[in-house]
Write an enzyme that holds these catalytic residues in place. Sequence first.
Site, PDB file in Angstrom:
ATOM      1  N   LYS A  39     -21.457  -7.057   4.174  1.00 11.75           N
ATOM      2  CA  LYS A  39     -20.648  -6.319   3.188  1.00 11.75           C
ATOM      3  C   LYS A  39     -20.078  -7.289   2.145  1.00 11.75           C
ATOM      4  O   LYS A  39     -20.152  -7.037   0.946  1.00 11.75           O
ATOM      5  CB  LYS A  39     -19.529  -5.579   3.957  1.00 11.75           C
TER       6      LYS A  39
ATOM      7  N   ASP B  24     -13.453   7.476   7.193  1.00 15.22           N
ATOM      8  CA  ASP B  24     -13.686   7.893   8.582  1.00 15.22           C
ATOM      9  C   ASP B  24     -14.696   9.033   8.623  1.00 15.22           C
ATOM     10  O   ASP B  24     -14.739   9.872   7.715  1.00 15.22           O
ATOM     11  CB  ASP B  24     -12.362   8.338   9.225  1.00 15.22           C
TER      12      ASP B  24
ATOM     13  N   TYR C 238     -11.568  -5.761  10.154  1.00 17.83           N
ATOM     14  CA  TYR C 238     -10.932  -5.281  11.389  1.00 17.83           C
ATOM     15  C   TYR C 238     -10.819  -6.426  12.388  1.00 17.83           C
ATOM     16  O   TYR C 238     -11.782  -6.702  13.122  1.00 17.83           O
ATOM     17  CB  TYR C 238     -11.768  -4.118  11.966  1.00 17.83           C
TER      18      TYR C 238
ATOM     19  N   GLU D  40       0.842  -1.202   0.000  1.00 19.58           N
ATOM     20  CA  GLU D  40       0.000   0.000   0.000  1.00 19.58           C
ATOM     21  C   GLU D  40       0.874   1.248   0.000  1.00 19.58           C
ATOM     22  O   GLU D  40       1.825   1.341   0.782  1.00 19.58           O
ATOM     23  CB  GLU D  40      -0.906   0.015   1.247  1.00 19.58           C
TER      24      GLU D  40
END
Length: 289
Positions: A167, A109, A147, A17
Amino acid sequence: MKILDLYGREKPVLSLEIFPPRVDYPLETIFETLDHLQTLNPGYISVTYGAGGSNRARTVEIAARIKREYGIESLAHLTCVRHTQAEVDQILDQLAEEGIRNILALRGDLPEDDPDFDPSQQDYGFAYELINDICKKADFGVAAAAYPAGHPECPRLKDDLCNLKHKVDCGVDFLITQLFFDNRIYYDFIDKALAIKIDCPVVPGIMPVLNARSIRRTIYLCGASIPGPLLQLVDKYEHDADSMEKAGIEYASMQVDDLLTSGVPGIHLYTMNKHRQIIEIVNNVGLVK
Ligand code: FAD
């Protein structure tokens, strides 16, 4: 190519990333980093979106150039929380025009500076709504975030897992996890995810601790816990940057090594736009193709 095909074909897949440089920094600085990172032959490189105040248009440009100029598959992050459906539609058109086939679909966020912000009043309140729209729009490969220690907004891991299952069922090919420093948290999470039939690849995201000060902020932001042995290293080397970096590389290498031994589908390294330390970790664990 859809990234999911990589997970079916070669194991384990190395992915990296990066984040776009801030708007007041030249865009080209990221390509100097990529010149080094490409020597690792990663399966794909993901590019964050909007995180840390970066210019969102840069995500599309960098992801496109990773494919075009480096011949490496890219995964463009896309957050939806402050976008309208019309804006998302436009961004998806742009991504498709640039030949980008894979998107990491995120909510993003909630704004820290706006306590009254109500996601339910927005076009998008949760990532699954974005995933639905991406799947309706075109044949993109879709990834999402997971998470292992639970998302900070969700008080019970059980509820967070149910939300994750929903999801995934909306059309997610694979998941990338939030960083963690204790592999047992990831292994427990995988057991719980499998128990509710989340059976797509769940790729562990690993961030090396290279700097004592920045790790405290990262932990504050993402809610990850820091195990005793790592905390001791951070305390010990707080004022000795070289030793902290060396210990951080060693710790991350041990974490990755253990994950590889357990048979994970891949390793996703949060590079923080560093190359020397990431190359060292990948070499330590023998992940170079
Ligand atoms: P969601 O999956 O929508 O979940 C958010 C919260 O809502 C969770 O607590 C969940 O349990 C809850 N929830 C979900 N569905 C429901 C429902 N139906 N009812 C009630 N509650 C529900 N941020 C950026 O700004 N840019 C980036 O590029 C970026 N990249 C990331 C990459 C990875 C691998 C990870 C792990 C995170 C990344 N983030 C990024 C951070 C991310 O945007 C935040 O963690 C954000 O708060 C949640 O996004 P999400 O897509 O996981 O949200």
